[in-house]
Write a protein that holds these residues in place. Structure first.
Motif, PDB file in Angstrom:
ATOM      1  N   UNK A   1       0.820  -1.213   0.000  1.00 54.13           N
ATOM      2  CA  UNK A   1       0.000   0.000   0.000  1.00 54.13           C
ATOM      3  C   UNK A   1       0.855   1.264   0.000  1.00 54.13           C
ATOM      4  N   UNK A   2       1.866   1.396   0.880  1.00 56.88           N
ATOM      5  CA  UNK A   2       2.735   2.569   0.771  1.00 56.88           C
ATOM      6  C   UNK A   2       3.445   2.649  -0.576  1.00 56.88           C
ATOM      7  N   UNK A   3       3.835   1.500  -1.120  1.00 56.58           N
ATOM      8  CA  UNK A   3       4.521   1.478  -2.406  1.00 56.58           C
ATOM      9  C   UNK A   3       3.616   1.998  -3.521  1.00 56.58           C
ATOM     10  N   UNK A   4       2.406   1.462  -3.619  1.00 57.65           N
ATOM     11  CA  UNK A   4       1.506   1.870  -4.687  1.00 57.65           C
ATOM     12  C   UNK A   4       1.078   3.325  -4.533  1.00 57.65           C
ATOM     13  N   UNK A   5       0.845   3.755  -3.309  1.00 55.21           N
ATOM     14  CA  UNK A   5       0.485   5.151  -3.079  1.00 55.21           C
ATOM     15  C   UNK A   5       1.614   6.073  -3.521  1.00 55.21           C
ATOM     16  N   UNK A   6       2.839   5.706  -3.197  1.00 54.78           N
ATOM     17  CA  UNK A   6       4.002   6.511  -3.595  1.00 54.78           C
ATOM     18  C   UNK A   6       4.176   6.538  -5.101  1.00 54.78           C
ATOM     19  N   UNK A   7       4.023   5.373  -5.776  1.00 56.59           N
ATOM     20  CA  UNK A   7       4.267   5.346  -7.214  1.00 56.59           C
ATOM     21  C   UNK A   7       3.261   6.193  -7.982  1.00 56.59           C
ATOM     22  N   UNK A   8       2.096   6.447  -7.401  1.00 56.90           N
ATOM     23  CA  UNK A   8       1.123   7.318  -8.047  1.00 56.90           C
ATOM     24  C   UNK A   8       1.276   8.761  -7.582  1.00 56.90           C
ATOM     25  N   UNK A   9       1.413   8.973  -6.271  1.00 58.33           N
ATOM     26  CA  UNK A   9       1.422  10.331  -5.729  1.00 58.33           C
ATOM     27  C   UNK A   9       2.800  10.989  -5.745  1.00 58.33           C
ATOM     28  N   UNK A  10       3.852  10.175  -5.673  1.00 58.59           N
ATOM     29  CA  UNK A  10       5.192  10.726  -5.559  1.00 58.59           C
ATOM     30  C   UNK A  10       5.519  11.266  -4.184  1.00 58.59           C
ATOM     31  N   UNK A  11       4.702  10.922  -3.185  1.00 60.84           N
ATOM     32  CA  UNK A  11       4.864  11.459  -1.827  1.00 60.84           C
ATOM     33  C   UNK A  11       5.962  10.692  -1.082  1.00 60.84           C
ATOM     34  N   UNK A  12       7.166  11.256  -1.036  1.00 59.38           N
ATOM     35  CA  UNK A  12       8.287  10.596  -0.361  1.00 59.38           C
ATOM     36  C   UNK A  12       8.194  10.706   1.154  1.00 59.38           C
ATOM     37  N   UNK A  13       7.496  11.712   1.665  1.00 57.44           N
ATOM     38  CA  UNK A  13       7.352  11.847   3.112  1.00 57.44           C
ATOM     39  C   UNK A  13       6.569  10.649   3.665  1.00 57.44           C
ATOM     40  N   UNK A  14       5.452  10.318   3.022  1.00 60.27           N
ATOM     41  CA  UNK A  14       4.655   9.173   3.446  1.00 60.27           C
ATOM     42  C   UNK A  14       5.444   7.876   3.278  1.00 60.27           C
ATOM     43  N   UNK A  15       6.234   7.800   2.202  1.00 58.29           N
ATOM     44  CA  UNK A  15       7.055   6.605   1.984  1.00 58.29           C
ATOM     45  C   UNK A  15       8.079   6.458   3.102  1.00 58.29           C
ATOM     46  N   UNK A  16       8.695   7.558   3.485  1.00 55.35           N
ATOM     47  CA  UNK A  16       9.676   7.544   4.574  1.00 55.35           C
ATOM     48  C   UNK A  16       9.029   7.077   5.878  1.00 55.35           C
ATOM     49  N   UNK A  17       7.830   7.572   6.163  1.00 51.81           N
ATOM     50  CA  UNK A  17       7.120   7.176   7.383  1.00 51.81           C
ATOM     51  C   UNK A  17       6.831   5.680   7.405  1.00 51.81           C
ATOM     52  N   UNK A  18       6.473   5.142   6.252  1.00 46.74           N
ATOM     53  CA  UNK A  18       6.005   3.752   6.188  1.00 46.74           C
ATOM     54  C   UNK A  18       7.141   2.744   6.111  1.00 46.74           C
ATOM     55  N   UNK A  19       8.356   3.192   5.808  1.00 47.40           N
ATOM     56  CA  UNK A  19       9.420   2.257   5.468  1.00 47.40           C
ATOM     57  C   UNK A  19       9.806   1.330   6.620  1.00 47.40           C
ATOM     58  N   UNK A  20       9.884   1.851   7.833  1.00 44.07           N
ATOM     59  CA  UNK A  20      10.347   1.024   8.959  1.00 44.07           C
ATOM     60  C   UNK A  20       9.428  -0.168   9.181  1.00 44.07           C
ATOM     61  N   UNK A  21       8.109   0.061   9.181  1.00 48.52           N
ATOM     62  CA  UNK A  21       7.164  -1.041   9.383  1.00 48.52           C
ATOM     63  C   UNK A  21       7.204  -2.008   8.210  1.00 48.52           C
ATOM     64  N   UNK A  22       7.328  -1.470   6.991  1.00 51.92           N
ATOM     65  CA  UNK A  22       7.400  -2.329   5.809  1.00 51.92           C
ATOM     66  C   UNK A  22       8.641  -3.214   5.864  1.00 51.92           C
ATOM     67  N   UNK A  23       9.773  -2.629   6.235  1.00 54.19           N
ATOM     68  CA  UNK A  23      11.015  -3.394   6.328  1.00 54.19           C
ATOM     69  C   UNK A  23      10.913  -4.458   7.418  1.00 54.19           C
ATOM     70  N   UNK A  24      10.335  -4.100   8.564  1.00 56.48           N
ATOM     71  CA  UNK A  24      10.205  -5.066   9.657  1.00 56.48           C
ATOM     72  C   UNK A  24       9.372  -6.268   9.228  1.00 56.48           C
ATOM     73  N   UNK A  25       8.312  -6.013   8.429  1.00 56.19           N
ATOM     74  CA  UNK A  25       7.502  -7.133   7.959  1.00 56.19           C
ATOM     75  C   UNK A  25       8.278  -7.994   6.966  1.00 56.19           C
ATOM     76  N   UNK A  26       9.004  -7.353   6.067  1.00 54.35           N
ATOM     77  CA  UNK A  26       9.814  -8.117   5.123  1.00 54.35           C
ATOM     78  C   UNK A  26      10.833  -8.997   5.822  1.00 54.35           C
TER      79      UNK A  26
END
Length: 394
Positions: free
Chosen positions: A125-150
């Protein structure tokens, strides 16, 4: 009707944030609406949920009130959504795990740790939202949780760092079975690939390199484990099996790729869709990017049973929970699950480039799409207004 502060599965029954439905439709929703803030808020709920975590509760009923702590899946108290096949520690190491439903409530609504295909919403979800919106701030916020899940998935792979084997739902509500292990490993591979792109965008060079190499290794491993060379089939020869292989670009030779695309196109032409939630998200793109745009367009415009066109013709004008929901007493007639793939695909047919961002509009009209479709028009939100376009084949 399925967006109420969180993306829900249906507006009339559970009204819960099932992560599978949410991640499958995230690209389509991001293209149809200015949804970046909506998904940023949902991603914050991912991080909050992950930070609270869950605890194995050894007593009490799975159907009772929620305990003082969120209840993890427990071997002594099994319930819907919980599966331990393919893991050797019963998920006692659950750091970074996610439930099937966010916000988490109580059983029997999904497991925790949940099915990997549901959990990768934390990444997708953060990935797809970023690829459409270009919002790097939201991507930065979401990265830690996304990485922890991976990392949670990688630790529970067999062998560690390889492909996972656990999962519960598989290709949810399909008309034919697809090996659940193949579906889970596919979702894991996609998540690691997305993490590599997210890390690269955020300047996490070490993560980007590691996840990039891992995604290549996992793709090769997926082909090795789930391709039957004697039969020439992926994941038992199901439609979703072939679609997963093509979406991953797993076939190692052009000949195998063409054979998989042709097999999928032939089956869809004969039977119509038999895939479920996973297949619905990827089948159009899998065909189009493998030289069978013709088959993807035929699938998109079918009106006989089973098809999305059939659902719309039968009413009430929304997409159903299952291909045959009208025959089921409790089947929802307003479910977003099957829309995710066709929604994003139609934008691509109309000419929206995969490189499009709200702040960097990009069109790329395919000559093949133009000849096959004849004409198209589209509109997407961009910074400062809307981008509208149309074309006709002459």
């Amino acid at each position: 009707s399925n967006l109420h502060s969180i993306p829900t599965d249906c507006p009339q029954r559970e009204k819960r944030g099932w992560m599978g439905d949410a991640q499958w439709t995230s690209r389509e929703t991001s293209l149809n609406f200015r949804a970046a803030d909506f998904y940023q808020n949902f991603a914050r709920t991912f991080a909050d949920t992950q930070a609270v975590g869950c605890k194995q509760v050894e007593s009490g009923s799975a159907m009772g009130p929620r305990p003082a702590v969120y209840e993890c899946c427990s071997v002594k108290n099994p319930s819907f959504g919980c599966d331990w096949h393919g893991v050797n520690d019963s998920f006692k190491d659950d750091a970074g795990s996610m439930p099937d439903v966010v916000p988490y409530s109580r059983k029997p609504y999904g497991g925790w740790p949940g099915d990997p295909t549901w959990g990768i919403a934390t990444v997708e979800i953060p990935y797809q939202s970023w690829t459409v919106s270009g919002d790097k701030v939201a991507l930065f916020e979401a990265y830690a949780a996304a990485k922890a899940f991976g990392e949670f998935l990688l630790r529970h792979a067999d062998p560690p760092g390889g492909l996972i084997r656990f999962g519960y739902y598989g290709d949810w509500l399909a008309l034919e079975a697809t090996d659940t292990q193949a579906v889970s490993a596919f979702s894991q591979t996609i998540a690691i690939k997305r993490l590599a792109e997210m890390a690269r965008e955020l300047g996490h060079i070490e993560d980007a390199g590691r996840y990039g190499n891992l995604s290549k290794a996992l793709t090769a491993a997926w082909h090795a484990r789930h391709f039957d060379a004697a039969k020439g089939q992926y994941a038992g020869g199901s439609q979703t099996g072939y679609a997963m292989a093509l979406y991953l670009d797993a076939p190692p030779t052009p000949e195998l790729k063409k054979a998989a695309a042709d097999a999928l196109a032939k089956d869809l032409g004969l039977r119509g869709p038999a895939y479920g939630g996973v297949g619905s998200r990827i089948v159009f793109q899998a065909l189009a990017r493998s030289g069978r745009l013709d088959a993807a367009l035929k699938l998109a415009t079918r009106v006989d049973f089973p098809s999305l066109g059939y659902m719309l013709a039968e009413g009430p004008g929304t997409i159903w929970e299952t291909w045959d929901a009208r025959d089921k007493f409790d089947g929802s007639l307003n479910h977003p699950m099957y829309c995710g793939g066709i929604g994003a695909f139609m934008y691509e047919v109309a000419g929206l480039s995969l490189e499009h961002r709200h702040d960097q509009p990009a069109l790329r009209i395919s000559a093949e799409a133009a000849e096959l479709a004849g004409s198209a028009e589209g509109s997407v939100g961009v910074v400062g207004g809307a981008l509208r376009w149309s074309w006709r084949w002459r």
